[in-house]
Write an enzyme that holds these catalytic residues in place. Structure first.
Site, PDB file in Angstrom:
ATOM      1  N   SER A 106       0.843  -1.193   0.000  1.00 49.31           N
ATOM      2  CA  SER A 106       0.000   0.000   0.000  1.00 49.31           C
ATOM      3  C   SER A 106       0.883   1.249   0.000  1.00 49.31           C
ATOM      4  O   SER A 106       1.689   1.436   0.924  1.00 49.31           O
ATOM      5  CB  SER A 106      -0.894   0.037   1.242  1.00 49.31           C
ATOM      6  N   HIS A 136      -1.038  -1.214  -4.374  1.00 47.85           N
ATOM      7  CA  HIS A 136      -2.327  -0.948  -3.732  1.00 47.85           C
ATOM      8  C   HIS A 136      -2.419   0.548  -3.446  1.00 47.85           C
ATOM      9  O   HIS A 136      -1.591   1.101  -2.704  1.00 47.85           O
ATOM     10  CB  HIS A 136      -2.430  -1.749  -2.432  1.00 47.85           C
ATOM     11  N   ASP A 166      -4.551   3.487  -1.888  1.00 53.49           N
ATOM     12  CA  ASP A 166      -5.631   3.744  -0.919  1.00 53.49           C
ATOM     13  C   ASP A 166      -6.176   5.146  -1.083  1.00 53.49           C
ATOM     14  O   ASP A 166      -5.561   6.119  -0.648  1.00 53.49           O
ATOM     15  CB  ASP A 166      -5.094   3.565   0.509  1.00 53.49           C
ATOM     16  N   MET A 221      -8.797   7.933  -0.124  1.00 45.93           N
ATOM     17  CA  MET A 221      -9.640   8.257   1.027  1.00 45.93           C
ATOM     18  C   MET A 221     -10.189   9.681   0.889  1.00 45.93           C
ATOM     19  O   MET A 221      -9.437  10.595   0.509  1.00 45.93           O
ATOM     20  CB  MET A 221      -8.816   8.181   2.321  1.00 45.93           C
ATOM     21  N   HIS A 239      -8.180   1.072  -4.249  1.00 46.44           N
ATOM     22  CA  HIS A 239      -9.127   0.805  -3.164  1.00 46.44           C
ATOM     23  C   HIS A 239      -9.835   2.115  -2.847  1.00 46.44           C
ATOM     24  O   HIS A 239      -9.250   3.010  -2.219  1.00 46.44           O
ATOM     25  CB  HIS A 239      -8.339   0.274  -1.958  1.00 46.44           C
ATOM     26  N   MET A 255     -12.038   4.287  -0.870  1.00 50.56           N
ATOM     27  CA  MET A 255     -12.710   4.494   0.414  1.00 50.56           C
ATOM     28  C   MET A 255     -13.392   5.857   0.324  1.00 50.56           C
ATOM     29  O   MET A 255     -12.997   6.834   1.000  1.00 50.56           O
ATOM     30  CB  MET A 255     -11.696   4.437   1.563  1.00 50.56           C
ATOM     31  N   MET A 278     -11.369  -6.262   4.746  1.00 46.67           N
ATOM     32  CA  MET A 278     -10.628  -5.346   5.618  1.00 46.67           C
ATOM     33  C   MET A 278     -10.344  -6.048   6.941  1.00 46.67           C
ATOM     34  O   MET A 278     -11.262  -6.558   7.595  1.00 46.67           O
ATOM     35  CB  MET A 278     -11.433  -4.079   5.871  1.00 46.67           C
ATOM     36  N   ASP A 293      -6.514  -6.820   3.788  1.00 43.92           N
ATOM     37  CA  ASP A 293      -5.952  -5.473   3.826  1.00 43.92           C
ATOM     38  C   ASP A 293      -6.051  -4.869   5.223  1.00 43.92           C
ATOM     39  O   ASP A 293      -7.145  -4.625   5.723  1.00 43.92           O
ATOM     40  CB  ASP A 293      -6.764  -4.615   2.827  1.00 43.92           C
TER      41      ASP A 293
END
Ligand code: DX5
Ligand code: ZN
Length: 225
Positions: free
Chosen positions: A10, A35, A37, A39, A68, A70, A139, A175
């Site tokens: 990540s 990966h 992330d 957010m 990913h 979020m 998760m 993850d």
């Protein structure tokens, strides 16, 4: 069906002042996927980066960008992430009421689809969507931050999802709080793809950290391979 173990570092744990170099270094260090992330400070209590950062780092590696999301809502941003270079786009089942429609939209953009379940979300949520998935992401922390501890109850969920997937070509990714110490448990339970941020970036050489997680997983994986 043989399912190789994949390590997906990540970049949330990377040095953001040198993100391009860090992505290139992960490629050299033996990462399988990158990966990313994303957010939004709304779906999760933290803000990371958006599609322009994905676009900026895209030329630094040919590795698969495992994005990913979020964020909520998701649909208005799918095209931007697809055009920026995402290869696989994972959405949270909890991000809105229309996961099936969102997964269809990701497929229409020519990208692979992933569904993410928070620790409190039951595996049964996957059942009506299993035919539309390239990946299930479980998760093992509550999303929003790196460096948290692995939630042990995730191991049972991994086994449940492994049974649900059967011999379908769907990746099972875990993850949050994954380290060389628990990677074997995750693989034995049925995970084939492991995200790791802190365990890759915090201390030691990237290649050694990635290899240690891979070695632990490969030594332990169950009879589902
Ligand atoms: C948390 C993210 C995870 C996290 C992993 O919301 O989805 O990918 O960055 O970081 P570690 O491996 O440090 O828990
Ligand atoms: Zn993540």
């Amino acid at each position: 069906m043989s399912r190789p173990i994949r390590i997906a570092p990540s970049i949330l744990a990377a040095d953001f002042s040198r993100l391009g170099e860090e992505v290139a270094a992960l490629d050299q260090a033996g990462a399988d996927w990158i990966h990313c992330d994303v957010m939004d400070g709304h779906f999760v209590p933290n803000i990371s980066f958006g599609p322009e950062v994905i676009r900026a780092i895209r030329p630094r590696t040919n590795l698969l960008f495992d994005v990913h999301l979020m964020i909520a809502p998701v649909d208005p941003y799918l095209e931007a992430f697809a055009k920026a270079g995402a290869d696989l786009i994972s959405i949270h089942a909890e991000a809105g009421p229309h996961a099936h429609r969102t997964l269809q939209a990701i497929k229409a953009l020519g990208k692979q689809t992933g569904l993410v379940l928070n620790p409190g979300t039951p595996v049964s949520v996957i059942e009506p969507l299993i035919g539309d998935l390239d990946l299930v992401l479980l998760m093992s922390v509550n999303p929003g931050f790196g460096g948290q501890s692995f939630i042990g109850a995730t191991l049972e969920k991994i086994a449940q999802v492994r049974a649900l997937i059967g011999d379908r070509p769907i990746a099972l990714e875990v993850d949050g709080g994954v380290t060389a110490a628990n990677a074997g448990d995750c693989a034995r339970a049925g995970a084939d793809t492991l995200v790791a941020g802190s365990a890759v970036f915090k201390g030691g050489a990237l290649a050694d950290n990635i290899a240690a997680i891979r070695r632990a997983a490969e030594a332990a994986r169950g009879d589902w391979v």
